[in-house]
Structures are given as C-alpha cells and as structure tokens.
Design an enzyme around this catalytic site. Structure first.
Site, PDB file in Angstrom:
ATOM      1  N   THR A 152      47.068  46.165  46.313  1.00 12.96           N
ATOM      2  CA  THR A 152      46.437  47.195  45.481  1.00 12.96           C
ATOM      3  C   THR A 152      45.016  47.486  45.935  1.00 12.96           C
ATOM      4  OG1 THR A 152      47.788  46.567  43.579  1.00 12.96           O
ATOM      5  CG2 THR A 152      45.762  47.772  43.129  1.00 12.96           C
ATOM      6  N   VAL A 153      44.236  46.445  46.179  1.00 17.30           N
ATOM      7  CA  VAL A 153      42.829  46.644  46.527  1.00 17.30           C
ATOM      8  C   VAL A 153      42.682  47.136  47.958  1.00 17.30           C
ATOM      9  CG1 VAL A 153      40.582  45.534  46.758  1.00 17.30           C
ATOM     10  CG2 VAL A 153      42.074  44.932  44.840  1.00 17.30           C
TER      11      VAL A 153
ATOM     12  N   LYS B 293      34.610  33.768  38.038  1.00 15.14           N
ATOM     13  CA  LYS B 293      33.601  34.822  37.942  1.00 15.14           C
ATOM     14  C   LYS B 293      32.319  34.306  37.302  1.00 15.14           C
ATOM     15  CE  LYS B 293      37.335  38.193  37.566  1.00 15.14           C
ATOM     16  NZ  LYS B 293      38.105  39.056  36.639  1.00 15.14           N
TER      17      LYS B 293
ATOM     18  N   ASP C 138      40.561  32.424  36.012  1.00 17.12           N
ATOM     19  CA  ASP C 138      39.996  33.625  36.622  1.00 17.12           C
ATOM     20  C   ASP C 138      38.592  33.896  36.094  1.00 17.12           C
ATOM     21  OD1 ASP C 138      40.358  36.366  38.043  1.00 17.12           O
ATOM     22  OD2 ASP C 138      39.847  36.914  35.986  1.00 17.12           O
TER      23      ASP C 138
ATOM     24  N   GLU D 110      50.463  38.721  35.380  1.00 12.66           N
ATOM     25  CA  GLU D 110      51.404  38.289  36.408  1.00 12.66           C
ATOM     26  C   GLU D 110      52.618  37.614  35.777  1.00 12.66           C
ATOM     27  OE1 GLU D 110      50.957  38.947  39.546  1.00 12.66           O
ATOM     28  OE2 GLU D 110      48.897  39.694  39.403  1.00 12.66           O
TER      29      GLU D 110
ATOM     30  N   GLY E 276      41.901  46.753  39.301  1.00 11.44           N
ATOM     31  CA  GLY E 276      42.626  47.953  39.696  1.00 11.44           C
ATOM     32  C   GLY E 276      42.126  48.492  41.019  1.00 11.44           C
TER      33      GLY E 276
ATOM     34  N   GLY F 176      52.248  45.386  33.820  1.00 11.31           N
ATOM     35  CA  GLY F 176      51.562  45.018  35.052  1.00 11.31           C
ATOM     36  C   GLY F 176      50.159  44.482  34.850  1.00 11.31           C
TER      37      GLY F 176
ATOM     38  N   ILE G  56      32.213  47.226  37.912  1.00 13.20           N
ATOM     39  CA  ILE G  56      30.898  47.044  37.293  1.00 13.20           C
ATOM     40  C   ILE G  56      29.951  46.429  38.325  1.00 13.20           C
ATOM     41  CG2 ILE G  56      29.620  45.905  35.440  1.00 13.20           C
ATOM     42  CD1 ILE G  56      32.243  45.707  33.876  1.00 13.20           C
TER      43      ILE G  56
ATOM     44  N   GLY H 287      35.251  43.891  38.821  1.00 16.94           N
ATOM     45  CA  GLY H 287      35.743  45.129  39.408  1.00 16.94           C
ATOM     46  C   GLY H 287      34.662  46.131  39.734  1.00 16.94           C
TER      47      GLY H 287
END
Length: 430
Positions: free
Chosen positions: A14-15, A207, A203, A192, A304, A189, A138, A136
């Site tokens: 995706t990225v 961060k 996760d 996962e 995303g 989606g 930001i 993402g």
C-alpha cells in the site's frame, strides 16, 4: 535542469505503491519544491506479477531488496517493507554503510534499533529520514525535532493507532462489544487477520518510543515502555465513562518527571472537553507541551497510501534540498541519559468498576480495602438494584500511586462479593 534524485523503492504494498503514484501525480509541484525531479528508477518486492495499481514499466526490478543498497545509479533508498529484522533491517543498514541515504516508514526498526542506527548514521555521515514512521500524514517528527526545537518538552501524548481508535469509537457510538467491532474492522481492512500488533498496544508503543526519544532528547528505549492494549475494555465501561463525562482512548503518553522519564501505552479516560476526546475513527492525534510554546495538537490520518506516502515524499524533498537533521534531534553523545521511571511509580486518578453481589456490607468491604491501600475516593456510581445478583459499582479515585492501586486490585478481586476481576482504567487530564 538539475539532475534528478533517483530512488530505489523496497516494498510495493500500500505505501510503496502510494509513493510511486504520488511522485508521478504531483511531479511538477514536487520538482518545484525539491529543486530537482525525484524519480523512482528501481524497485524490489516479493511478487513481480502482482498488479499494484501503478505501472512499473521501465523500472529496474531487483528480486533481492538488499541489491538496492549498492545498485549503480541510485541516489537514495525508500524502505517500506516493514519489520524490525530480516530484509528491511539488512537493507537499511547496508545502504547507510554504503553512504546511501534512506527514507523509511519502519517504526518497528527505529524503535528497536534506533540507538545503533544513530551511530551508523553519524559514522557514515549520511541520512535516515522517517517522518512516515509515526502517525502517517501528520508531520509529528518534524514538529518535535525541528518546529519545537527551542522548547523543553514536558509531555508528549497521542492517539497513535487508528485500528484501536476505530474500535473504541464504534463501541461507544453503537454500544457494540469488542469482538463484534474487531470483526467489522477486519472486514473493512482496518485490522489485520492477526490484530494483536494493534490491539495489544505494540504498534502504538513503537511510535511512542520514537516520539519520547525526540521530545526528551534521549536514546530510544522501547524496553522501558509500559504497554497495555484494549482487549479488556468493555462496552459497559465505555458507557459508564460517558456518564461520568469521559471517553476511553488508547493513548501513548511520555512525560519528563523530576526523577526521569515515564513512557506508557494503555487505555485512558480523557475528559470530553479534551482535544483528544474528539478524535474519532481511524484518525490519529499527537499532543506536545513545551515550556515556550505551550500545548500543540496535530490531528489527521495516521495510515493508508495517501497519508503515509505524503510523509515519505516530504522526506524525499528534504533530501533533494540537502536538508538533514540528527536522527534523534542531537548527536548521540549529547543525548540525555536520565532514567526511565517504572510504571509502579506513576501517580494519577483511576476508574474502577466492580461487579458485586447486591447485598448489605459490600460497599463497606470495598471502601475498607481502598482505605487500607491509602486510596481516597472522589465519587461513586451505582446503577440498578438486583438483590442477591451482581450489579456494577463504579469508583473514581483521587490521585494515588500505581503500586497502591495494584495492591488494592489484588485484594478487591479476592473479596467473596466481587464476582469478576475488577476493571481499572487510568484517568488522564489531557
């Protein structure tokens, strides 16, 4: 025209596909802002035949991503494969060792190996950029490392995982149980097939470890974090929190205290007036408090193709312009070595929900346990009467130490009139 910045992209999920697409869609604007074109000329991914929604015609294909570290004709590498180990780590380390700059979205790699990577960057004099690793689209990294560089940061906090925020939002708005909303998130989606990385707080912890290192000018230290997820948050607790004027969010919070730094990820009750309370769905937010600037809040999409590619390309523009900053905001030898404080030393207010048998003497037993642990009550809420059956009793405490609360929870769970393990959520005045 100035020669292009030529890229090798490792990872076309995706990225990665989003980066290729964004560089092409906004090529004129990006060229103007970068001072030179930025072009993808080589790629590496697992499945050569998969349709990724972008044309790969004319691009050099490398089955082994490690080849991008030394392939001729490349100026920089974009690593968007993910994972703290394996090919992603090998590629980043090999590229830096070869003097080739890297732009990555790999939060796990930075949180786990950030100290060693900083030394490698300094030794080779190259660049490792990672705006896309946290929240993402930001610009949280640039805000802390550059925009707020003149400030002593006292606290950084945020909603750092969109999957968890979506689940908690849906549970509150629709009154649905955790398992049902998780299934919906997987179908959409947002989660996962194995959601543990998100819902167990890992996760968000990656961060927060990065943000804490930048905020307080200290080596990244994932091992020091206290980590809890949202599996135990119930729809009942979310509804009761609303009655008390709070919303439940999974937060990462790091703060500078007199004796060191605290860093923790866990569900929190935040006042409905808090800017973080209004952040709903898959959105993220980052809050920082500095001595000169006061409070700064950034909010936006945390994942995303578009948001994450936006952050990657922002780093590429800096690279094209020759702009760079130390990995953690300052040289490794100048970073602060103040200790990480244990969770047991945390002080704060707490929400407790007990399912107790509705019979005489129950409240007296509960308050006796809290008294013995030196915990005072701010308020109590009881809903419904069902003599002889279990009913919820909600207690909100004044500030106390985590160690005191843990002691009280153990004793409360052992009371014969408490029919299930007590639910505890920390209250944060953010």
């Amino acid at each position: 025209m100035t020669s292009p910045l030529k890229l090798g992209v490792a990872g076309l999920g995706t990225v990665g596909a989003g980066v290729v697409s964004l560089l092409r869609a906004n090529a004129d604007l990006i060229t103007a802002r970068a001072g030179r074109p930025i072009e993808v000329v080589a790629v590496s991914a697992r499945d050569r035949g998969r349709d990724r929604g972008v044309s790969l015609d004319g691009l050099a294909w490398h089955d082994d991503p490690l080849a991008l570290a030394t392939a001729p004709g490349l100026d920089a590498v974009v690593e968007v494969m993910g994972s703290s180990e394996g090919p992603a780590r090998a590629l980043v380390e090999a590229s830096l060792a070869a003097g080739r700059p890297v732009v990555t979205a790999n939060k796990a790699l930075l949180a786990t190996h950030g100290v060693a990577l900083a030394r490698l960057v300094e030794k080779t004099g190259t660049t490792l950029a990672y705006e896309a690793a946290v929240a993402g689209g930001i610009p949280a990294i640039k805000a802390l490392r550059e925009g707020l560089a003149a400030n002593r940061i006292t606290r950084v906090a945020g909603i750092l995982n969109g999957t968890c925020n979506y689940i908690l939002t849906e549970m509150r708005q629709k009154g649905l149980p955790f398992a049902e909303v998780l299934k919906t998130a997987q179908d959409l989606g947002y989660a996962e097939a194995d959601p543990s990385f998100d819902i167990d707080g890992v996760d968000a912890a990656h961060k927060l470890a990065i943000l804490a290192a930048l905020a307080f000018g200290r080596p990244v230290d994932l091992e020091a974090l206290h980590i809890e997820g949202i599996r135990h948050v119930s729809a009942l607790d979310i509804a009761l929190a609303g009655e008390l004027g709070y919303r439940i969010k999974l937060l990462g919070i790091a703060s500078q205290e007199a004796g060191g730094v605290t860093a923790r990820v866990h569900p929190c009750m935040v006042p409905e007036a808090s800017p973080l309370a209004a952040v709903e769905g898959v959105f993220n937010a980052v809050l920082a408090e500095g001595d000169a600037v006061g409070r700064v809040v950034l909010q936006g999409r945390g994942a995303g193709a578009g948001p994450t590619a936006s952050a990657v390309v922002a780093d590429l523009i800096d690279l094209a312009r020759g702009r760079a900053a130390p990995l953690w905001g300052a040289a490794s030898e100048t970073l602060d070595a103040s200790p990480a404080l244990p969770m047991a030393a945390h002080r704060g207010a707490y929400y407790l929900r007990l399912m107790v048998l509705d019979q005489p003497g129950v409240i007296a037993d509960v308050t006796a346990v809290l008294r013995d642990a030196r915990i005072s009550l701010e308020s109590m809420l009881q809903r419904g009467r069902a003599p002889g059956e279990a009913v919820p009793v909600v207690l909100v405490t004044h500030e106390c130490e985590e160690a005191q609360m843990r002691q009280a929870l153990t004793r409360l769970a052992s009371l014969p009139t408490v029919v299930e393990p007590p639910a505890m959520i920390r209250i944060e005045a953010l």
